[in-house]
Design a protein around this motif. Structure first.
Motif, PDB file in Angstrom:
ATOM      1  N   GLN A 144       0.849  -1.195   0.000  1.00  0.00           N
ATOM      2  CA  GLN A 144       0.000   0.000   0.000  1.00  0.00           C
ATOM      3  C   GLN A 144       0.873   1.229   0.000  1.00  0.00           C
ATOM      4  N   HIS A 176       7.312   4.434  -3.926  1.00  0.00           N
ATOM      5  CA  HIS A 176       6.787   5.307  -2.858  1.00  0.00           C
ATOM      6  C   HIS A 176       7.956   6.043  -2.207  1.00  0.00           C
ATOM      7  N   SER A 234       4.965   9.239  11.824  1.00  0.00           N
ATOM      8  CA  SER A 234       4.503   9.633  10.494  1.00  0.00           C
ATOM      9  C   SER A 234       2.997   9.404  10.386  1.00  0.00           C
TER      10      SER A 234
HETATM   11  P1  A3D Z   1       4.991   2.624  14.935  1.00  0.00           P
HETATM   12  O1  A3D Z   1       3.899   3.350  15.628  1.00  0.00           O
HETATM   13  O2  A3D Z   1       6.373   2.796  15.432  1.00  0.00           O
HETATM   14  O3  A3D Z   1       4.613   1.076  14.909  1.00  0.00           O
HETATM   15  C1  A3D Z   1       5.489   0.102  14.435  1.00  0.00           C
HETATM   16  C2  A3D Z   1       5.327  -1.115  15.332  1.00  0.00           C
HETATM   17  O4  A3D Z   1       6.162  -2.150  14.831  1.00  0.00           O
HETATM   18  C3  A3D Z   1       5.738  -0.877  16.785  1.00  0.00           C
HETATM   19  O5  A3D Z   1       4.639  -1.107  17.648  1.00  0.00           O
HETATM   20  C4  A3D Z   1       6.859  -1.890  17.016  1.00  0.00           C
HETATM   21  O6  A3D Z   1       6.847  -2.458  18.314  1.00  0.00           O
HETATM   22  C5  A3D Z   1       6.535  -2.914  15.950  1.00  0.00           C
HETATM   23  N1  A3D Z   1       7.668  -3.794  15.642  1.00  0.00           N
HETATM   24  C6  A3D Z   1       8.991  -3.495  15.623  1.00  0.00           C
HETATM   25  N2  A3D Z   1       9.712  -4.587  15.336  1.00  0.00           N
HETATM   26  C7  A3D Z   1       8.816  -5.595  15.152  1.00  0.00           C
HETATM   27  C8  A3D Z   1       8.945  -6.959  14.825  1.00  0.00           C
HETATM   28  N3  A3D Z   1      10.143  -7.534  14.630  1.00  0.00           N
HETATM   29  N4  A3D Z   1       7.815  -7.699  14.732  1.00  0.00           N
HETATM   30  C9  A3D Z   1       6.596  -7.137  14.915  1.00  0.00           C
HETATM   31  N5  A3D Z   1       6.421  -5.842  15.240  1.00  0.00           N
HETATM   32  C10 A3D Z   1       7.521  -5.087  15.349  1.00  0.00           C
HETATM   33  O7  A3D Z   1       5.008   3.014  13.375  1.00  0.00           O
HETATM   34  P2  A3D Z   1       3.757   3.352  12.416  1.00  0.00           P
HETATM   35  O8  A3D Z   1       2.652   2.395  12.699  1.00  0.00           O
HETATM   36  O9  A3D Z   1       3.502   4.810  12.446  1.00  0.00           O
HETATM   37  O10 A3D Z   1       4.428   3.034  10.991  1.00  0.00           O
HETATM   38  C11 A3D Z   1       4.757   1.716  10.639  1.00  0.00           C
HETATM   39  C12 A3D Z   1       5.508   1.674   9.311  1.00  0.00           C
HETATM   40  O11 A3D Z   1       4.669   2.169   8.262  1.00  0.00           O
HETATM   41  C13 A3D Z   1       6.780   2.532   9.258  1.00  0.00           C
HETATM   42  O12 A3D Z   1       7.812   1.820   8.597  1.00  0.00           O
HETATM   43  C14 A3D Z   1       6.362   3.746   8.437  1.00  0.00           C
HETATM   44  O13 A3D Z   1       7.441   4.347   7.754  1.00  0.00           O
HETATM   45  C15 A3D Z   1       5.400   3.105   7.465  1.00  0.00           C
HETATM   46  N6  A3D Z   1       4.459   4.035   6.810  1.00  0.00           N
HETATM   47  C16 A3D Z   1       4.125   3.744   5.515  1.00  0.00           C
HETATM   48  C17 A3D Z   1       3.243   4.562   4.839  1.00  0.00           C
HETATM   49  C18 A3D Z   1       2.868   4.240   3.431  1.00  0.00           C
HETATM   50  O14 A3D Z   1       1.967   4.851   2.882  1.00  0.00           O
HETATM   51  C19 A3D Z   1       3.592   3.205   2.706  1.00  0.00           C
HETATM   52  C20 A3D Z   1       2.702   5.692   5.469  1.00  0.00           C
HETATM   53  C21 A3D Z   1       3.075   5.951   6.784  1.00  0.00           C
HETATM   54  C22 A3D Z   1       3.948   5.105   7.453  1.00  0.00           C
END
Ligand code: A3D
Length: 324
Positions: A144, A176, A234
């Protein structure tokens, strides 16, 4: 009949919103997995305890064990670090590739029949890695990004023209990252070209081009704009809603045409790389890729974006030497 099962790997900002949206839309039973103990269990209990008010009948479970994702129809992955102000998505490659590798092993072992939607960044590289590690057919592993990037572009157009965003159609293709490619030529408001509307609004082609260029640049930098404002983390509401649209298209066999990070095998002149293109999503996952002719300038920008994705893929063996 048993309800579908959706597992969410990563229970952070996006994971929590995903869980709530799955419940509100009654997409199926939901498992939220994270390595942090207690947090996914707490989030799922919190959402479950308002089921009566929200009116949903699905089971919600938080877990730290991959065994609980067994039997999943769809798995959505957000595990990994988000960027901080000043960082590009590509800066996350080293740390998130290791996380994605572990997560993909878990999915491969416990949810071997699932459709997988990746959200973790850098998106195109993470999808590539997940497909390599799981060995799942490419139509079952996708990313996505394009749904959100395209929605951002549509929002800016709608705000500029003072029309409902629901009547705006515009797409963003490519990787992306900073090189993503908003397609101007086909941007329209219920079929009426956006460029023509801008020329009529400003009575001047040069000004219309200037306004469109500003919207294109804002789209490309939109993720960073939110990162800067939040100060910590983010965007999370918008990527969650975007991934839910994809999951729903698959679970309900909607045949939606959504910009999806899919494996190109010759389409758009690209062989064996994952990048964002319009796809039909239905019960078979990525059922087809909708190819169309790009003009010379669009193709050049698309190729540049694909080259940026290739650069990241080339770095993966240094980070994960065991990757075949
Ligand atoms: P965040 O709130 O930090 O959540 C990430 C979670 O991943 C945390 O709860 C961690 O504990 C967990 N985690 C870390 N290592 C592991 C593992 N080995 N196994 C399982 N869980 C683990 O981040 P977020 O929810 O804001 O963002 C998550 C990801 O999405 C990041 O990489 C962002 O850059 C990405 N993202 C993508 C978009 C797109 O549109 C593609 C937009 C915004 C964010």
């Amino acid at each position: 009949m048993a309800r579908p099962k959706i597992s969410l790997i990563g229970g952070g900002q996006i994971g929590g919103v995903l869980a709530q949206l799955c419940a509100l839309r009654e997409l199926g039973d939901v498992v939220l997995f994270d390595i942090v103990e207690g947090m996914p269990q707490g989030k799922m209990l919190d959402i479950a305890e308002v089921a009566r008010v929200d009116g949903f009948d699905v089971d919600l479970k938080g877990t730290n064990s991959y065994a609980d994702i067994a039997g999943s129809n769809v798995v959505i992955v957000t595990a990994g670090l988000p960027r901080k102000p000043g960082m590009s998505r590509d800066d996350l490659l080293g740390v998130n590739a290791k996380i994605m590798s572990q997560v993909s092993e878990g999915i491969k072992e416990y949810a071997p029949d699932a459709f997988v939607i990746i959200i973790s960044n850098p998106l195109d590289a993470m999808v590539t890695l997940c497909q390599k590690v799981t060995g799942f057919p490419p139509e079952r592993v996708m990313g996505q990004a394009g749904v959100l990037d395209s929605n951002r572009f549509c929002s800016f157009i709608a705000w500029e023209l003072g029309v409902s965003v629901r009547d705006v159609n515009a797409m963003v293709l490519g990787g992306h990252g900073d090189t993503m490619v908003p397609i101007i030529r086909y941007a329209n408001v219920n079929g009426v070209p956006v460029m023509e509307q801008l020329v009529r609004k400003y009575g001047d082609e040069a000004k219309a081009n200037e306004v469109m260029t500003a919207m294109v640049e804002r789209t490309k930098a939109a993720g960073g704009e939110v990162v800067k404002l939040l100060g910590n983390g983010s965007a999370f509401y918008s990527p969650a809603s975007s991934a839910i649209a994809m999951a729903e298209a698959i679970l309900r066999d909607q045949k939606r045409v959504l910009p999806t990070c899919a494996l190109l095998q010759g389409e758009f002149g690209v062989d064996n790389y994952y990048v964002g293109v319009p796809c039909v999503l239905g019960a078979g996952g990525v059922e087809s890729i909708i190819e169309f002719s790009l003009d010379e300038q669009e193709q050049a920008l698309f190729d540049k974006s694909v080259a940026a994705v290739k650069g990241l893929i080339d770095e993966l063996p240094t980070i994960l030497p065991d990757l075949a």
